[in-house]
Design a protein around this motif. Sequence first.
Motif, PDB file in Angstrom:
ATOM      1  N   LEU A  50       0.830  -1.205   0.000  1.00 29.03           N
ATOM      2  CA  LEU A  50       0.000   0.000   0.000  1.00 29.03           C
ATOM      3  C   LEU A  50       0.868   1.260   0.000  1.00 29.03           C
ATOM      4  O   LEU A  50       0.548   2.262  -0.655  1.00 29.03           O
ATOM      5  CB  LEU A  50      -0.936   0.004   1.216  1.00 29.03           C
ATOM      6  N   GLY A  51       1.995   1.186   0.736  1.00 24.14           N
ATOM      7  CA  GLY A  51       2.932   2.309   0.741  1.00 24.14           C
ATOM      8  C   GLY A  51       3.466   2.570  -0.662  1.00 24.14           C
ATOM      9  O   GLY A  51       3.535   3.719  -1.116  1.00 24.14           O
ATOM     10  N   LEU A  52       3.832   1.485  -1.363  1.00 24.45           N
ATOM     11  CA  LEU A  52       4.340   1.643  -2.730  1.00 24.45           C
ATOM     12  C   LEU A  52       3.267   2.268  -3.629  1.00 24.45           C
ATOM     13  O   LEU A  52       3.571   3.119  -4.474  1.00 24.45           O
ATOM     14  CB  LEU A  52       4.757   0.289  -3.302  1.00 24.45           C
ATOM     15  N   VAL A  53       2.029   1.845  -3.428  1.00 29.18           N
ATOM     16  CA  VAL A  53       0.936   2.389  -4.239  1.00 29.18           C
ATOM     17  C   VAL A  53       0.807   3.896  -4.013  1.00 29.18           C
ATOM     18  O   VAL A  53       0.687   4.686  -4.960  1.00 29.18           O
ATOM     19  CB  VAL A  53      -0.386   1.667  -3.907  1.00 29.18           C
ATOM     20  N   GLU A  57       1.290   6.965  -6.716  1.00 33.42           N
ATOM     21  CA  GLU A  57       0.327   8.031  -6.965  1.00 33.42           C
ATOM     22  C   GLU A  57       1.016   9.405  -6.891  1.00 33.42           C
ATOM     23  O   GLU A  57       0.714  10.317  -7.659  1.00 33.42           O
ATOM     24  CB  GLU A  57      -0.812   7.962  -5.942  1.00 33.42           C
ATOM     25  N   LEU A  58       1.987   9.527  -5.979  1.00 33.12           N
ATOM     26  CA  LEU A  58       2.614  10.827  -5.742  1.00 33.12           C
ATOM     27  C   LEU A  58       3.834  11.053  -6.626  1.00 33.12           C
ATOM     28  O   LEU A  58       4.584  12.001  -6.407  1.00 33.12           O
ATOM     29  CB  LEU A  58       3.013  10.936  -4.274  1.00 33.12           C
ATOM     30  N   ILE A  59       4.027  10.208  -7.641  1.00 30.62           N
ATOM     31  CA  ILE A  59       5.223  10.354  -8.473  1.00 30.62           C
ATOM     32  C   ILE A  59       5.223  11.676  -9.235  1.00 30.62           C
ATOM     33  O   ILE A  59       6.267  12.253  -9.510  1.00 30.62           O
ATOM     34  CB  ILE A  59       5.360   9.154  -9.447  1.00 30.62           C
ATOM     35  N   LEU A  85      -0.734  -3.755  13.502  1.00 29.93           N
ATOM     36  CA  LEU A  85      -0.451  -5.144  13.145  1.00 29.93           C
ATOM     37  C   LEU A  85       1.019  -5.432  12.891  1.00 29.93           C
ATOM     38  O   LEU A  85       1.428  -6.577  12.857  1.00 29.93           O
ATOM     39  CB  LEU A  85      -1.268  -5.543  11.917  1.00 29.93           C
ATOM     40  N   PHE A  86       1.819  -4.387  12.671  1.00 31.06           N
ATOM     41  CA  PHE A  86       3.233  -4.656  12.451  1.00 31.06           C
ATOM     42  C   PHE A  86       4.125  -4.090  13.554  1.00 31.06           C
ATOM     43  O   PHE A  86       4.789  -4.833  14.270  1.00 31.06           O
ATOM     44  CB  PHE A  86       3.690  -4.123  11.089  1.00 31.06           C
ATOM     45  N   ILE A  87       4.098  -2.769  13.706  1.00 33.02           N
ATOM     46  CA  ILE A  87       5.160  -2.182  14.516  1.00 33.02           C
ATOM     47  C   ILE A  87       4.910  -2.337  16.013  1.00 33.02           C
ATOM     48  O   ILE A  87       5.837  -2.495  16.785  1.00 33.02           O
ATOM     49  CB  ILE A  87       5.378  -0.709  14.093  1.00 33.02           C
ATOM     50  N   HIS A 390       9.334  12.444   9.779  1.00 31.67           N
ATOM     51  CA  HIS A 390       9.751  12.240  11.174  1.00 31.67           C
ATOM     52  C   HIS A 390       9.320  10.870  11.709  1.00 31.67           C
ATOM     53  O   HIS A 390      10.121  10.099  12.216  1.00 31.67           O
ATOM     54  CB  HIS A 390       9.183  13.366  12.045  1.00 31.67           C
ATOM     55  N   PHE A 391       8.019  10.555  11.571  1.00 30.97           N
ATOM     56  CA  PHE A 391       7.616   9.312  12.246  1.00 30.97           C
ATOM     57  C   PHE A 391       8.041   8.074  11.478  1.00 30.97           C
ATOM     58  O   PHE A 391       8.210   7.008  12.069  1.00 30.97           O
ATOM     59  CB  PHE A 391       6.133   9.301  12.643  1.00 30.97           C
ATOM     60  N   HIS A 392       8.277   8.189  10.174  1.00 32.51           N
ATOM     61  CA  HIS A 392       8.848   7.019   9.505  1.00 32.51           C
ATOM     62  C   HIS A 392      10.307   6.809   9.923  1.00 32.51           C
ATOM     63  O   HIS A 392      10.758   5.668  10.024  1.00 32.51           O
ATOM     64  CB  HIS A 392       8.737   7.130   7.988  1.00 32.51           C
ATOM     65  N   TYR A 393      11.035   7.896  10.166  1.00 31.19           N
ATOM     66  CA  TYR A 393      12.406   7.719  10.659  1.00 31.19           C
ATOM     67  C   TYR A 393      12.407   7.014  12.010  1.00 31.19           C
ATOM     68  O   TYR A 393      13.253   6.162  12.286  1.00 31.19           O
ATOM     69  CB  TYR A 393      13.134   9.068  10.759  1.00 31.19           C
ATOM     70  N   ARG A 452       0.280  16.767   4.464  1.00 31.13           N
ATOM     71  CA  ARG A 452       0.157  15.319   4.362  1.00 31.13           C
ATOM     72  C   ARG A 452      -1.297  14.942   4.070  1.00 31.13           C
ATOM     73  O   ARG A 452      -2.197  15.767   4.141  1.00 31.13           O
ATOM     74  CB  ARG A 452       0.617  14.648   5.664  1.00 31.13           C
ATOM     75  N   ARG A 453      -1.488  13.663   3.747  1.00 30.73           N
ATOM     76  CA  ARG A 453      -2.818  13.088   3.526  1.00 30.73           C
ATOM     77  C   ARG A 453      -3.551  13.696   2.336  1.00 30.73           C
ATOM     78  O   ARG A 453      -4.764  13.877   2.378  1.00 30.73           O
ATOM     79  CB  ARG A 453      -3.682  13.194   4.778  1.00 30.73           C
ATOM     80  N   TYR A 454      -2.820  14.037   1.256  1.00 33.73           N
ATOM     81  CA  TYR A 454      -3.458  14.448   0.003  1.00 33.73           C
ATOM     82  C   TYR A 454      -2.939  13.587  -1.133  1.00 33.73           C
ATOM     83  O   TYR A 454      -1.768  13.225  -1.143  1.00 33.73           O
ATOM     84  CB  TYR A 454      -3.164  15.912  -0.316  1.00 33.73           C
TER      85      TYR A 454
HETATM   86  C1  HEM Z   1       7.636   0.145   9.389  1.00 35.04           C
HETATM   87  C2  HEM Z   1       7.071   0.596   8.354  1.00 35.04           C
HETATM   88  C3  HEM Z   1       6.010   1.680   8.269  1.00 35.04           C
HETATM   89  C4  HEM Z   1       5.201   2.221   9.220  1.00 35.04           C
HETATM   90  C5  HEM Z   1       5.153   1.875  10.707  1.00 35.04           C
HETATM   91  C6  HEM Z   1       4.376   3.206   8.582  1.00 35.04           C
HETATM   92  C7  HEM Z   1       3.402   3.967   9.218  1.00 35.04           C
HETATM   93  C8  HEM Z   1       2.655   4.969   8.624  1.00 35.04           C
HETATM   94  C9  HEM Z   1       1.618   5.750   9.249  1.00 35.04           C
HETATM   95  C10 HEM Z   1       1.140   5.587  10.679  1.00 35.04           C
HETATM   96  C11 HEM Z   1       1.169   6.659   8.356  1.00 35.04           C
HETATM   97  C12 HEM Z   1       0.104   7.717   8.604  1.00 35.04           C
HETATM   98  C13 HEM Z   1      -1.190   7.319   8.020  1.00 35.04           C
HETATM   99  C14 HEM Z   1      -2.177   8.388   8.276  1.00 35.04           C
HETATM  100  O1  HEM Z   1      -1.908   9.547   7.899  1.00 35.04           O
HETATM  101  O2  HEM Z   1      -3.232   8.089   8.864  1.00 35.04           O
HETATM  102  C15 HEM Z   1       1.920   6.479   7.156  1.00 35.04           C
HETATM  103  C16 HEM Z   1       1.790   7.256   6.017  1.00 35.04           C
HETATM  104  C17 HEM Z   1       2.525   7.071   4.866  1.00 35.04           C
HETATM  105  N1  HEM Z   1       3.370   6.012   4.585  1.00 35.04           N
HETATM  106 FE1  HEM Z   1       4.029   4.622   5.917  1.00 35.04          FE
HETATM  107  N2  HEM Z   1       4.699   3.251   7.255  1.00 35.04           N
HETATM  108  C18 HEM Z   1       5.688   2.336   7.021  1.00 35.04           C
HETATM  109  C19 HEM Z   1       6.275   2.034   5.816  1.00 35.04           C
HETATM  110  C20 HEM Z   1       6.037   2.712   4.642  1.00 35.04           C
HETATM  111  C21 HEM Z   1       6.577   2.376   3.352  1.00 35.04           C
HETATM  112  C22 HEM Z   1       7.449   1.155   3.086  1.00 35.04           C
HETATM  113  C23 HEM Z   1       6.147   3.325   2.477  1.00 35.04           C
HETATM  114  C24 HEM Z   1       6.436   3.491   1.006  1.00 35.04           C
HETATM  115  C25 HEM Z   1       7.182   2.771   0.291  1.00 35.04           C
HETATM  116  C26 HEM Z   1       5.330   4.255   3.209  1.00 35.04           C
HETATM  117  C27 HEM Z   1       4.736   5.361   2.660  1.00 35.04           C
HETATM  118  C28 HEM Z   1       3.865   6.191   3.328  1.00 35.04           C
HETATM  119  C29 HEM Z   1       3.343   7.409   2.776  1.00 35.04           C
HETATM  120  C30 HEM Z   1       3.641   7.980   1.397  1.00 35.04           C
HETATM  121  C31 HEM Z   1       2.502   7.980   3.747  1.00 35.04           C
HETATM  122  C32 HEM Z   1       1.819   9.324   3.700  1.00 35.04           C
HETATM  123  C33 HEM Z   1       0.433   9.348   3.227  1.00 35.04           C
HETATM  124  C34 HEM Z   1      -0.073  10.751   3.235  1.00 35.04           C
HETATM  125  O3  HEM Z   1       0.046  11.455   4.265  1.00 35.04           O
HETATM  126  O4  HEM Z   1      -0.593  11.193   2.214  1.00 35.04           O
HETATM  127  N3  HEM Z   1       5.275   3.854   4.519  1.00 35.04           N
HETATM  128  N4  HEM Z   1       2.810   5.432   7.325  1.00 35.04           N
END
Ligand code: HEM
Lengths: 545, 95
Positions: A50-53, A57-59, A85-87, A390-393, A452-454
């Motif tokens: 889903l992250g890749l998707v 979309e944001l390319i 379910l994961f972290i 920040h939170f992905h880091y 975020r979230r657009y």
């Molecule tokens: C340990 C792995 C990861 C965790 C714990 C995680 C967690 C999250 C969380 C909590 C959000 C916020 C969702 C929301 O706004 O309600 C998010 C957003 C997002 N994640 Fe992840 N994520 C992970 C891995 C990834 C990967 C592998 C990708 C892409 C390859 C990715 C891409 C994104 C993007 C693009 C958003 C932003 C969506 C937006 O604000 O429009 N994430 N992630």
Amino acid sequence: MTAIPQSGTYINFFEVKRGFMSWLVTADHKRIALLYFYAIMGFFIVAFGLGLVMRLELIAPGATILDPQTYNEVFTLHGVIMIFLFIIPGIPAIFGNFALPMLIGAPDVAFPKLNLISWYLYVLGGLLALSTLLFGDGPADTGWTFYAPYSVKTGTNVTVAVLAAFVLGFSSILTGLNFIVTMHQMRAPGMTWFKMPLFPWALYATAWIQVLATPIIGITLLMIVAERTLGLGLFDPALGGDPVLYQHLFWIYSHPAVYIMALPAMGIVSETIPVFVKKSIFGYKVIVYSSLAIAFIGYFVWGHHMFTSGMSGPARVIFSVLTFLVAIPSAIKVFNWVATLYKGAIDIKVPLLYALAFIFQFAIGGLTGLVVGALATDIHVHDTYFVVGHFHYVMFGGTGFAFFGALHFYYPKIWGRMYNLKWANIAFVIFFIGFNLVYFPMLVLGMMGMPRRYYDYLPEFTLPNLISTIGSWVLAIGLVIMLVNLINGRKGPKASTNPWQSVTLDWTHTQSPPTLYNFDETPQVERGPYDYRNYEQYLKEHNKN
Amino acid sequence: MSDTQNTHVTGYRFSILIWVDLLILTLLTIEVAQFDFQSLTVIVALVIATIKSYLVGTHFMHLKFENKFLKAVVIGVGVLFLAVLIVLFSDYLFY
Ligand code: HEM
Ligand SMILES: [Cu+2]
């Protein structure tokens, strides 16, 4: 119960008890750890996709592959799966379950059947979350935070998604309870509290948060259900309620939950570094106390998620100050790890690489946390991609990397085989580069003001987004190589009982894979957990086979 | 349960007495809700609730008979809960 021969390992003890069913009714902590492992990896891969998707979309600006509504549902499902379910369960449920009893010299956890029930609750919660895809108006589109009033008004399947999180909460509470009792009651003779290794300590601090904070989100999520079905008005100003109260309740759990994610990862790092440096960890007790301090202070900082939500001025100042306080024990740990490396006989193997990446990326996550923790700067970056970076880091660069580090570390113990070390290194490098390519541009985008979230953005944000999307492919390639290497490792060379030459009980006193009750006889503990003085002599005397 | 050593039987009479106390306190909660204590409203409600949970904890949940450590855990959790409330009300009181 039929007698089980002591000779078989816990895996091939299915020569005695074979087949699928023997796994589904197992009470063995190592088998349950593996059940968790397969389930959690499954969900991780879905959410990764889903992250890749989203990145695809944001390319480029404009709609590419998703419409706005679908995008909202995708980031919500991504967030819910990744968080709940994961972290959150990841490290405790897999590596905690697997290693904790062995690290403290116990045959199992205190309540083995409860442990199995936790796994079933986990699976039930996961299936509930996925089921939101299948009926009604589709999965929740609220974001993983389920903020009122929108979560009360939207027609998507919020009720079921919220119930899924509720069930998962129970799974988490039961695991925490199990670990607390295990550590209080089942430490081997001679293992005093301060001879306990640091991963158990981290799990201990975590378990208290799980037990004490999770019920709050449980109730809060039920309040959302009550709002949706009965219209009580708890969060509706027109009926005397308060939407900001929802945010308070949600974050009273969800900030401590950040430490449910971070502490076990720190425990893994503390466990790995001494093994590959062959040196006692620097400041053992300080690390213990800082774990407990993080768990405690972490309770009182939730308001930093609400600086722009209309909290009172004094509350904002109080939460900001407390947030800066909680940074101190984390920084202490970083100092201790680095000090442990200093003048050590550093042997750079994959698990250590992941631990080092943890320190580097977690530090970036922590320092950017100070930017969002300060009142003035937060107003600029709140709800921008800076926060996403920040939170992905913290979660992925920190805990996620520790997770894969732990997987490489415990692999030979879990399966009794060794993966290809060279390919593991290659995968690590690609994974590491990919990760930073995805998320560093997000920090820049946030500073530039991209919200975020657009599903779409203004043209001036194009380049960093493109880099980030390409990075997501690099990241995916790294992950695939890593997983393929690990899968092939199952047919790799047999691992010795202690390939990393560790001196903790899980490696010195058990076989690889361990037998059903781990130890032939209850170990007697005399040494501290990271006593590497004359370790070669010690291992010669104590290693199995 | 096979081990009877640790079971303390206090008798139905006593349990019913506690239960009646709880009912009275519940009625009290409902009655005081008509008065407006301003910023003390929450405190009044919580004081009554605290007395009730004390009764439930000590008698129905057997804390009376438990060791010091378990008592300390419960008190510690109570303190934590109180601290969370105080911090929470730093938002509502200054609004
Ligand atoms: C340990 C792995 C990861 C965790 C714990 C995680 C967690 C999250 C969380 C909590 C959000 C916020 C969702 C929301 O706004 O309600 C998010 C957003 C997002 N994640 Fe992840 N994520 C992970 C891995 C990834 C990967 C592998 C990708 C892409 C390859 C990715 C891409 C994104 C993007 C693009 C958003 C932003 C969506 C937006 O604000 O429009 N994430 N992630
Ligand atoms: Cu927080």
